[in-house]
Every structure is written in structure tokens, then in C-alpha cells.
Design a protein around this motif. Structure first.
Motif, PDB file in Angstrom:
ATOM      1  N   SER A   1      -7.896   3.538   3.422  1.00 49.87           N
ATOM      2  CA  SER A   1      -7.155   3.367   1.982  1.00 49.87           C
ATOM      3  C   SER A   1      -8.335   2.986   1.119  1.00 49.87           C
ATOM      4  O   SER A   1      -9.007   2.376   1.260  1.00 49.87           O
ATOM      5  N   ARG A   2      -8.196   3.639  -0.202  1.00 46.95           N
ATOM      6  CA  ARG A   2      -9.148   3.657  -1.295  1.00 46.95           C
ATOM      7  C   ARG A   2      -8.415   2.697  -2.307  1.00 46.95           C
ATOM      8  O   ARG A   2      -9.017   2.420  -3.404  1.00 46.95           O
ATOM      9  N   GLN A   3      -7.276   2.199  -2.134  1.00 43.27           N
ATOM     10  CA  GLN A   3      -6.492   1.292  -3.130  1.00 43.27           C
ATOM     11  C   GLN A   3      -7.002   0.055  -3.093  1.00 43.27           C
ATOM     12  O   GLN A   3      -7.619  -0.525  -2.283  1.00 43.27           O
TER      13      GLN A   3
ATOM     14  N   LEU B   1       3.968  -1.372   3.706  1.00 47.37           N
ATOM     15  CA  LEU B   1       3.469  -0.029   3.840  1.00 47.37           C
ATOM     16  C   LEU B   1       4.466   0.877   3.231  1.00 47.37           C
ATOM     17  O   LEU B   1       5.628   0.905   3.837  1.00 47.37           O
TER      18      LEU B   1
ATOM     19  N   GLN C   1      -1.358   9.812   5.861  1.00 48.06           N
ATOM     20  CA  GLN C   1      -1.135   8.487   6.383  1.00 48.06           C
ATOM     21  C   GLN C   1       0.520   8.330   6.933  1.00 48.06           C
ATOM     22  O   GLN C   1       0.615   7.573   7.979  1.00 48.06           O
TER      23      GLN C   1
ATOM     24  N   ALA D   1      -6.325  -2.804  -0.888  1.00 49.75           N
ATOM     25  CA  ALA D   1      -6.688  -2.821   0.556  1.00 49.75           C
ATOM     26  C   ALA D   1      -8.023  -3.648   0.440  1.00 49.75           C
ATOM     27  O   ALA D   1      -8.422  -4.261   1.598  1.00 49.75           O
TER      28      ALA D   1
ATOM     29  N   LEU E   1       0.908  -1.130  -0.132  1.00 51.11           N
ATOM     30  CA  LEU E   1       0.054   0.117  -0.006  1.00 51.11           C
ATOM     31  C   LEU E   1       0.809   1.282   0.078  1.00 51.11           C
ATOM     32  O   LEU E   1       1.861   1.393   0.916  1.00 51.11           O
TER      33      LEU E   1
ATOM     34  N   GLU F   1     -14.227   3.859   2.100  1.00 53.96           N
ATOM     35  CA  GLU F   1     -12.556   3.372   2.233  1.00 53.96           C
ATOM     36  C   GLU F   1     -12.681   2.223   2.871  1.00 53.96           C
ATOM     37  O   GLU F   1     -13.306   2.124   3.864  1.00 53.96           O
TER      38      GLU F   1
ATOM     39  N   LEU G   1       1.062   4.900   0.872  1.00 55.93           N
ATOM     40  CA  LEU G   1       0.473   6.070   1.807  1.00 55.93           C
ATOM     41  C   LEU G   1       0.918   7.331   1.372  1.00 55.93           C
ATOM     42  O   LEU G   1       1.762   7.751   1.006  1.00 55.93           O
ATOM     43  N   ASP G   2      -0.084   8.168   1.505  1.00 58.94           N
ATOM     44  CA  ASP G   2      -0.246   9.614   1.247  1.00 58.94           C
ATOM     45  C   ASP G   2       0.694  10.259   2.358  1.00 58.94           C
ATOM     46  O   ASP G   2       0.731   9.716   3.508  1.00 58.94           O
TER      47      ASP G   2
END
Length: 543
Positions: free
Chosen positions: A88-90, A104, A41, A93, A35, A126, A37-38
Motif C-alpha cells: 500500500s502507498r496510502q 480493509l 488487492q 499504512a 485501508l 510502498e 484496496l484497489d
């Protein structure tokens, strides 16, 4: 007399990074899902890994979040005010389940940690993940490296200096004279040392405003006593001005070694616990001051401060002598003067602080800005955009870039089609390029159709973070647009030859609150451009 520094919350300072395991975790991560992370996050992860959120050792499960929301407790009964999860919107996830391990990483693929998933659930569009964290490395920060200290490092520094009682000033806004004098007063009255701990969660491309904040603190630090003051940066993402968020800040302050926290003193327009005086109230069954004492941190309420001209100093309003001459400057008025480049009184702030703020956010006539035209095909967007660009270039003094739809399609989005998804991508690309131009003090003029409100909102948010944004709805009716249809697009769309054509087979969502709406039916180009220039002058972007 306090003879030692306050213990971490829960008794032990958590450290989720074990250097001895880092190589093995990096090797394992090669076979794990990832994942990215922005920056927000990454802030939460850093606060966990360094122990700023002690005693937490990972992200909370759904049951733990519900317990925090209802009972304000961790599993062992320890008070805790705010759920801490990884959202997370990925797509990756959505497929995770309890027992899975996931790497991460930051946006460039740098390995930060491994999350062992204990729970995964969907809420608010999300996925939320809970589970233990095995840390590998802190997010890399190429900026202000010498000012970044973990809780353990600050505690070691305080112990070496012999500091026992420390008061924290956590802020997301610059410090001016009133806050400066109140912090000095707090240190003296409480026989405490002072930690200047500005919250600098941000990103050098997406949220760079913290650079000016840090430089303003570097400037004002020289006015504090060097022996009793420490400046360090807190990598915390912004939260609302709520009672729960304030109590989390108290826990963070304790984990960094502070037993006192100044609450209030910033201009915030939203939230139920934004001012020092709010500490005496109960917010949603939360007696803030009492709960802070339970955390082990005493909150010091920042009062309404006024400048007493007769005494040339700031005092709490309740301590002002009767009949004294007072001077005040509201937060809104301060920002108006900064935007307009007007003088800020010396009694309000220090010149070196104002100089740094002007470097970060100059007056509007020196800021970059974007003029974003939106409207139906044939409404006149491109014609107006070109005419406006020509007039601004004619005036000189600023770099002007025209991002017309056809130009962008040719040079930036040549591989995209005209499906809804591809049109959306095209507009977002235009917004990104415009934000970079705006950030670097240029003028971007954009003229896409941009039919969808949410996309326009996202572009506005992206650009307003770095400069000005002026949305112009070219509101020419579709009947007029069809009469101007040189390429016959409307006729082909009505014949079913062009699918998803805006205004015919795909909707155009009218802007809700554009800065300006112009119907070019019967309106000359010069008249329309003059309206735009007058608007830009009114907003302060042109002089």
C-alpha cells in the motif's frame, strides 16, 4: 482408479470468513484505521479468504517472504513459490506497527476484512503489511454472479456430480479452436472432467476487458459436453508468465479440486515459462514439472498446435503426418486482423467467439481514441486541437469532445492553482475524462501542457486499457513560443512574477516516443492538421 476428489493443498481448505463474527468485526472497524484496496488487492484478499491460497491464513511477513524467495517454503516446510503480501502507498499504512488492527475496505468503503498486523516494512516505494485476516465479506461482484463459485462451492458441485479427476484450463485470453480441441482431447485421454476457469481479476471501470473474455467463454461453452464441463470464474489478478506464477496456479487449481492443469496455450510476449514446452526446462533452479508433482498437480504441456487441412483438425506439430498441408495463424496476425476488421478463418476460431471479441474490441475505425497534445505554452496545442476537432466533426459519424486547457480549467479544475501538484492533478483529471469518452467509442482531443513524463505515461496507460491513444508532441522551440506570448506569461515568469512556469522555472520533460512530433514554426495549421489526419489513418482510426 481415482475414488475421490483431490484434497486441498495442505490438507484443509481455509475459510477466513466466519459469519458469526461479521457483525462484531464491522462494529470494531468503526474505531480502526482503514485501508482502501484497489481491484488487484481485492483479488488477492478474495483468494486468501476463500481458501484459493490454502493453507495461507493471511498476508506474509517480511521473514516469511524472504523464506519463500530463498527456500520456497512456508514456516512448516510446505512448498510455496510466490510471496503474498499487502502492499500500500496510502499514508495510513506508514503508521501501522505489529499488533495494530486495520479495516480493509473497497473503494466505496464496503467492509471486507480486518488485518492484524504482524509486520510492516517499506520496499519499492510502498509499505508491505503481513498478518492474519479476519474476513467479513467477499468483494461485491455485480457482474456474472451465477458464474462465481468459491473453492468450497466448486468442490461441493464436483462431489455431487461424482467428478473425481478434473483438469483445469485457467486463461486470461479467449479460447479458439486449437485450445478447444486440445481441452477436449485432454479430458478424454485422462478420463477427466474439464473446468473452464478464466482468470477475471479486473474492475468495471479501471480494467473492464474481462467482460469480453467472459462472454467469449459463455459462447464457446455451448460447444463442450454439458455433462463433463463446468465454467466458473477465477478472481485472480494477472501475473507474469513465470515458473513461480505457474506453480502458484497449480496450487490454486488443487484448492479448487483439480488434479491436472493445462500449462501454455496463450500468446504471451514476456516471461520464462509461457509455453507448454517450457515445462521440460529448469527455470532459475526451478524444475517446474517436478515441483508441480510435489504440489500434487500434474501439468499437461500445451504443445504447438497446427491445423491439418487434409484432416480438418488440429494436431500437435509432432503428430502431423508427413507431407500434410498445414495452416497457421500467429497471435500477432490474429490481432492485426481483429484491429483491421479483416476476416478470421473458420478453422482458427468459432464465429460466435469472434463476434463477442468484436463487441468488446471493435476494429480500430470503430474504436474510441484520444489525441493527446503536449508542449510548451504558446507551442500551438490549442490551435491544432481546435482545428483537428473541427475537421473530425466536419467528417461526421463520430462524437468529438475537445478538452482544451482553458476549457478544463473553467469547468473541471476551477479550484486548482498552478503549483506542480495542482497541474499534475489537472492533467490526470483530463486523462480520466478522456478515458471515459474513449471507452464509450468517442474521440477525445486534449491539449494540456502536461510537462511530466510519468503523468503522461499514467494517462496513456489509463486510456490504452479502453481504446486508442495518440500522443502528439507540439515541439515548437521556446524561442518561438515566447514570440507568440499574447498574455505576457513568459515575460512575467522571467521577471520572477510567476513561479514554477513550465520552460522557465519548471522543467518540461520532452516525450520519449510520441506517435507524432510537430514543430509549428513556419508550418501552417492546415499542413499540421493534415499530418495528424494521415497519422490517424495510418494507425487505422480513420477510414
Amino acid at each position: 482408479m481415482v475414488d475421490k476428489l483431490i484434497a486441498p493443498y495442505g490438507g484443509t481448505l481455509v475459510n477466513l470468513i466466519d459469519p458469526a463474527k461479521a457483525a462484531a468485526l464491522r462494529q470494531e472497524a468503526l474505531s480502526l484505521p482503514s485501508l482502501d484496496l484497489d481491484w488487484r488487492q481485492q483479488c488477492e484478499l478474495e483468494m486468501l479468504m476463500t481458501g484459493a491460497y490454502s493453507p495461507l491464513a493471511g498476508f506474509m511477513t517480511r521473514a516469511q517472504c524472504e523464506r519463500v524467495e530463498t527456500a520456497r517454503q512456508l514456516d512448516d516446510g510446505t512448498f510455496w513459490p510466490v510471496p503474498i503480501t499487502l502492499g500500500s502507498r496510502q499514508q495510513a499504512a506508514a503508521g501501522l506497527k505489529p499488533g495494530d488492527r486495520v479495516a480493509l475496505r473497497d473503494g466505496e468503503g464496503f467492509m471486507l476484512a480486518v488485518l492484524t498486523v504482524s509486520d510492516a516494512w517499506e520496499a519499492h516505494d510502498e509499505w508491505h503489511l503481513g498478518g492474519a485476516i479476519d474476513g467479513v465479506a467477499l468483494p461485491p461482484h455485480p457482474d456474472f454472479v451465477s458464474l462465481r463459485a468459491t473453492p468450497a462451492e466448486l468442490r461441493t458441485l464436483f462431489a455431487r456430480r461424482g467428478w473425481r479427476r478434473v483438469v483445469a484450463w485457467q486463461a486470461r485470453q479467449p479460447m479458439h479452436r486449437a485450445q478447444f480441441e486440445f481441452c477436449l482431447k485432454c479430458g478424454i485421454e485422462n478420463e477427466a472432467n474439464l473446468l473452464l476457469h478464466p482468470q477475471v481479476g479486473g474492475d468495471i471501470t479501471e480494467a473492464p476487458a474481462y467482460f469480453g473474455l467472459v462472454r467469449s467463454f459463455l459462447a464457446i461453452r455451448e460447444r463442450f459436453p454439458a455433462a463433463t464441463t463446468q465454467l466458473s470464474l477465477l478472481p485472480a489478478a494477472p501475473r507474469e508468465g513465470s515458473a513461480r506464477a505457474l506453480l502458484l496456479r497449480a496450487i490454486v487449481a488443487r484448492n479448487y479440486g483439480c488434479s491436472l492443469l493445462i500449462a501454455g496455450g496463450e500468446h504471451q510476449i514476456d516471461g520464462d515459462c509461457r509455453r507448454g514446452e517450457d515445462l521440460t526446462r529448469t527455470h532459475s533452479d526451478l524444475p517446474v514439472a517436478e515441483l508441480a508433482e510435489r504440489v500434487g498437480v500434474r501439468l499437461i504441456a500445451y504443445p504447438r498446435m497446427v491445423y491439418v487441412e487434409d484432416r480438418a483438425e488440429y494436431l500437435p506439430e509432432s503428430e502431423v503426418p508427413c507431407g500434410a498441408r498445414l495452416l497457421t495463424l500467429s497471435g500477432d496476425e490474429f490481432r492485426r486482423r481483429m484491429r483491421a476488421g479483416l476476416k478470421i478463418p473458420d478453422w482458427y476460431s468459432f464465429p460466435e467467439v469472434i463476434a463477442e471479441l468484436h463487441r468488446q474490441s471493435p476494429p480500430r475505425e470503430r474504436q474510441g481514441f484520444t489525441v493527446f497534445f503536449t508542449g510548451l505554452s504558446g507551442a500551438g496545442k490549442s490551435t491544432l486541437a481546435r482545428a483537428l476537432a473541427a475537421r473530425l466533426m466536419e467528417m461526421g459519424g463520430r462524437c468529438v469532445t475537445l478538452l482544451d486547457g482553458d476549457i478544463v480549467r473553467r469547468h473541471l479544475s476551477s479550484e486548482l492553482g498552478f503549483s506542480r501538484a495542482h497541474r499534475d492533478i489537472n492533467v490526470r483529471r483530463i486523462g480520466f475524462v478522456a478515458s471515459e469518452i474513449t471507452k464509450n467509442r468517442g474521440i477525445a482531443i486534449c491539449a494540456p501542457i502536461a510537462p511530466y513524463r510519468q503523468t503522461r505515461r499514467d494517462v496513456r496507460h489509463m486510456i490504452e486499457a479502453v481504446g486508442g491513444f495518440v500522443e502528439i508532441h507540439v515541439s515548437t522551440p521556446i524561442e518561438t513560443c515566447e514570440t507568440r506570448d499574447r498574455k505576457g506569461l513568459y515575460a512575467k515568469a522571467r521577471a520572477g512574477l510567476i513561479p514554477e512556469f513550465t520552460g522557465v522555472s519548471d522543467p518540461y520533460e520532452v516525450p520519449e516516443q510520441p506517435e507524432l512530433a510537430i514543430d509549428t514554426t513556419g508550418l501552417g495549421i492546415d499542413e499540421a492538421v493534415q499530418q495528424i489526419l494521415l497519422k490517424l489513418e495510418h494507425e487505422g482510426y480513420l477510414r
